[in-house]
Design a protein around this motif. Structure first.
Motif, short mmCIF file in Angstrom:
data_model
loop_
_atom_site.label_atom_id
_atom_site.label_comp_id
_atom_site.label_asym_id
_atom_site.label_seq_id
_atom_site.Cartn_x
_atom_site.Cartn_y
_atom_site.Cartn_z
N SER A 192 0.84 -1.20 0.00
CA SER A 192 0.00 0.00 0.00
C SER A 192 0.87 1.25 0.00
CB SER A 192 -0.93 0.02 1.22
OG SER A 192 -1.75 -1.14 1.27
N GLN A 249 -3.31 3.83 -2.30
CA GLN A 249 -3.18 2.96 -3.46
C GLN A 249 -2.78 1.57 -3.00
OE1 GLN A 249 -0.90 4.40 -6.90
NE2 GLN A 249 0.07 2.39 -7.03
N ARG A 250 -3.65 0.59 -3.26
CA ARG A 250 -3.39 -0.79 -2.86
C ARG A 250 -3.31 -1.67 -4.09
NH1 ARG A 250 -7.20 0.06 1.71
NH2 ARG A 250 -5.94 0.17 3.62
N GLU A 251 -2.27 -2.50 -4.10
CA GLU A 251 -2.07 -3.44 -5.21
C GLU A 251 -2.26 -4.86 -4.69
OE1 GLU A 251 1.41 -4.87 -8.37
OE2 GLU A 251 1.76 -3.21 -6.97
N THR A 252 -3.13 -5.62 -5.34
CA THR A 252 -3.38 -7.00 -4.96
C THR A 252 -2.64 -7.91 -5.92
OG1 THR A 252 -5.58 -6.40 -4.13
CG2 THR A 252 -5.15 -8.73 -4.48
N THR A 309 -4.53 -6.55 -9.55
CA THR A 309 -5.38 -5.37 -9.67
C THR A 309 -4.87 -4.30 -8.70
OG1 THR A 309 -6.91 -6.22 -8.00
CG2 THR A 309 -7.41 -6.70 -10.31
N THR A 310 -5.19 -3.05 -9.03
CA THR A 310 -4.80 -1.91 -8.21
C THR A 310 -6.04 -1.07 -7.92
OG1 THR A 310 -2.59 -1.86 -9.19
CG2 THR A 310 -3.33 0.12 -8.03
N SER A 311 -6.20 -0.70 -6.65
CA SER A 311 -7.34 0.14 -6.26
C SER A 311 -6.82 1.41 -5.63
CB SER A 311 -8.25 -0.59 -5.27
OG SER A 311 -7.54 -0.95 -4.09
N ILE A 354 -8.12 4.71 -3.35
CA ILE A 354 -9.19 5.23 -2.49
C ILE A 354 -8.84 6.66 -2.11
CG2 ILE A 354 -10.46 4.90 -0.33
CD1 ILE A 354 -9.59 1.97 -0.42
#
Length: 397
Positions: free
Chosen positions: A186, A212-215, A220-222, A224
């Protein structure tokens, strides 16, 4: 009256030796551990008082582990001194049985076992819990007061923190990268932020920023966006649960070694952390409960080895070597059982079986030493032959 004086005489020698050994060994190991915490002063800007507080909180664990070994060494020293001064020979000639000489050692052993019990069951977990709370406050202070503006600083394994400048009590231009979870790294970016204390916990209140969170699993990247976000600084220890969002109820989850013995005995089986680390809870509880047995076992092993008067030709050095090897093997086996008990409940039972078996066998040897000495000598001589040969070469050199 004579026997009472004899008890006091032996008890005095053994007690002084045990205290000196305990203080000496603990001090040496404590110093080596304290040197690892020098970064608190040089890198995190803490006072010398905080440095000594952090290092001293580890003393209960050291004392609990070293006390049985110190008692074992003190028993060997006392018996060897009594034998070297021919005092054991005089006692035996006067009709004092070997198991009668053991009485002052039993008094010292009971005191040592009570000390180990107190340290492992009460003082040690309280110390670890205080250490965790103190480290949390240090990390919060590190963010607020120690990190230099414009510099990137590593707060913990995988955590990088940066802010552009200070404006009053606020930090401006905040950047934080959290890579503690390799599957979901994150990045926190905020225009402003300030540290606040809420119910004894430290939070970094971020304003107007993004997360910014990367799974990794789904690639995928989200992103918020937020107006206000509360980041729990205790989470930087790597043991917080939940997210760090505002109002999500972040809290520090204490490890098994940081929980009181009463909490371990009455553990809530529905707690998520307990379900995830059930084996560690079991290992910690049984390790604490079995700890007071080891001083008894180690003292009896030492007394069984050299509790009777012997000459050099009767293999006293061999008996001391055998006792050291047996105690070392018992300690190593106990550590292996403690590690394995995380996965196996049977291994947890070995933590009790090992010292109990040592106690029974050593007591049997003490009571029937005359009959067993020839047999034990033939059994241990081949195992100790390399050490005896090495000692002989060193004496000739």
């Amino acid at each position: 009256m004579i026997l009472q004086r004899l008890d006091r005489y032996i008890l005095k020698i053994a007690t002084v030796a045990a205290i000196v050994l305990l203080v000496g060994l603990t001090s040496v190991i404590w110093v080596t551990q304290a040197l690892r915490e020098v970064d608190l002063i040089t890198g995190k800007g803490q006072t010398i008082l905080i440095f000594f507080t952090v290092t001293l909180l580890s003393l209960p664990a050291l004392i609990g582990g070293i006390a049985p070994v110190a008692l074992f060494m003190a028993t060997l020293y006392t018996l060897n001194r009594l034998n070297s001064d021919s005092e054991l020979i005089v006692m035996n000639a006067a009709g004092v049985a070997p198991h009668r000489i053991a009485r002052p050692f039993l008094v010292l052993t009971i005191a040592t076992s009570l000390l180990v019990c107190w340290m492992t069951l009460s003082v040690m977990p309280a110390g670890f819990r205080m250490l965790r709370d103190l480290i949390t406050l240090i990390r919060a202070d590190f963010v607020a007061n120690v990190v230099k503006e414009g510099q990137f600083a590593s707060l913990d394994s995988g955590v990088t923190f940066h802010y552009r400048e200070k404006s009053g009590d606020a930090l401006v231009g905040i950047f934080m990268q959290d890579r503690r979870d390799p599957n979901q790294p994150s990045i926190y970016i905020a225009e402003r932020g300030r540290t606040v204390d809420v119910d004894g916990s430290s939070f970094l209140m971020l304003e107007k920023g993004t997360i910014q969170r990367e799974t990794k699993h789904t690639d995928t990247t989200s992103i918020i966006s937020f107006e206000r976000y509360a980041l729990n600084l205790s989470a930087l220890s790597g043991d917080a649960t939940g997210g760090a969002g505002e109002g999500d109820g972040d809290r520090v989850v204490y490890k098994p070694r940081e929980r009181s013995t009463w909490q371990l005995l009455n553990q809530d089986t529905n707690e998520p952390y307990y379900k995830f680390q059930e084996g560690r809870f079991r290992a910690e509880l049984h390790n604490r409960l079995s700890a007071p047995l080891y001083p008894i076992a180690f003292m009896l092993i030492a007394f069984a080895a050299i509790g009777e008067a012997r000459t050099t030709r009767q293999g006293r050095a061999v008996a001391i070597q055998a006792a050291i090897l047996i105690v070392g093997a018992t300690r190593i086996a106990a550590y292996a059982a403690w590690t394995a008990s995380v996965r196996s409940s049977f291994a947890a039972m070995l933590l009790y079986i090992l010292p109990v078996v040592a106690i029974v066998l050593a007591t049997f040897v003490i009571l029937f030493a005359e009959r067993l000495r020839p047999v034990l000598g033939r059994m241990t001589a081949p195992l100790l032959l390399p050490f005896t040969a090495l000692a002989a070469k060193l004496r000739r050199a």
